[in-house]
Design an enzyme around this catalytic site. Sequence first.
Site, mmCIF file in Angstrom:
data_model
loop_
_atom_site.group_PDB
_atom_site.id
_atom_site.type_symbol
_atom_site.label_atom_id
_atom_site.label_comp_id
_atom_site.label_asym_id
_atom_site.label_seq_id
_atom_site.Cartn_x
_atom_site.Cartn_y
_atom_site.Cartn_z
ATOM 1 N N GLU A 97 -49.140 24.288 51.839
ATOM 2 C CA GLU A 97 -48.170 24.871 52.787
ATOM 3 C C GLU A 97 -48.385 24.312 54.187
ATOM 4 O OE1 GLU A 97 -48.997 28.936 51.811
ATOM 5 O OE2 GLU A 97 -48.040 28.675 49.854
ATOM 6 N N GLY A 173 -47.431 30.404 43.775
ATOM 7 C CA GLY A 173 -46.451 31.457 44.028
ATOM 8 C C GLY A 173 -45.554 31.774 42.837
HETATM 9 P P1 PGA Z 1 -50.634 32.032 44.579
HETATM 10 O O1 PGA Z 1 -51.159 31.174 45.824
HETATM 11 O O2 PGA Z 1 -51.814 32.657 43.912
HETATM 12 O O3 PGA Z 1 -49.713 33.022 45.190
HETATM 13 O O4 PGA Z 1 -49.937 31.075 43.672
HETATM 14 C C1 PGA Z 1 -52.317 30.397 45.732
HETATM 15 C C2 PGA Z 1 -52.483 29.596 46.991
HETATM 16 O O5 PGA Z 1 -51.492 29.096 47.529
HETATM 17 O O6 PGA Z 1 -53.618 29.437 47.500
#
Ligand code: PGA
Length: 260
Positions: A97, A173
């Site tokens: 991200e 996600g």
């Molecule tokens: P998630 O995120 O468990 O919601 O998939 C993991 C992360 O981005 O570190």
Amino acid sequence: MKRSKLVVANWKMHLNVHQASLLVNRLDKKIAIYRDVEVVLAPNFICLQPISMELDKRKFRLASQDGYFVDEGSYTGAISFSQLRELVHYSIIGHSERRRYFNESLDVVRDKVAAAVRNNITPILCVGETREERNQKETKQVLHDQIVSALSNLTSEDVENLVIGYEPVWAIGGKEPAKPDTIAQAVSWLRYQIGELYGEKVAKSVRIIYGGSDEPEYVNGIMAIEGVDGLLVGHASLNYVQFADIIERVHHSRVIGNEE
Ligand code: PGA
């Protein structure tokens, strides 16, 4: 040396100070002290200080979700690793991200990793391919480039203590993690790359954790994959019942390929 198990809660841009404190409180009541599992919480910057005051340090450690690569200066809005060093043991660096929404290049990630290390903070370096890169069969190349670049300013001693988070971008996600085969291939490829660059001993010491839709029901399957030392948990870490369940399952698991 035997690698210790690690579970990291990445709270991302969720929770204000009050909500974060409530979550820590509930988690604290729900989980025991597990000597074999390091539990690391990564709240946002403004929560780090208040949470560090109330945290049971026998149960939890703190991580930042980022940090700036210069130690001090006129960089409005930035927080440096030198400012974080008294507060956190770890820093998540290079999360997809950050790479995607904040345009973090390979060079920026490399400089952040080096800045964390010089401030005695252990990087949790995130690497992983996008769906498109996976479809184009570029996963190995992408992981290779991310690793080689991010570690290029470190000594083998620095690398030995590092944590690598394998997080396929397409699995973040969602409802389901990547398939065990996919995780196994990536983790063994990452360890192989570290071995090529820094030798066998370093490759055996680096901890590699998996992130991407980690939910309690998948923990046993993921921990059964050779070389996986733990989990980097996003959305499920915001729910104390689920996160406590995840920690408990990691506690009961055995890391495969972690001989002394
Ligand atoms: P998630 O995120 O468990 O919601 O998939 C993991 C992360 O981005 O570190």
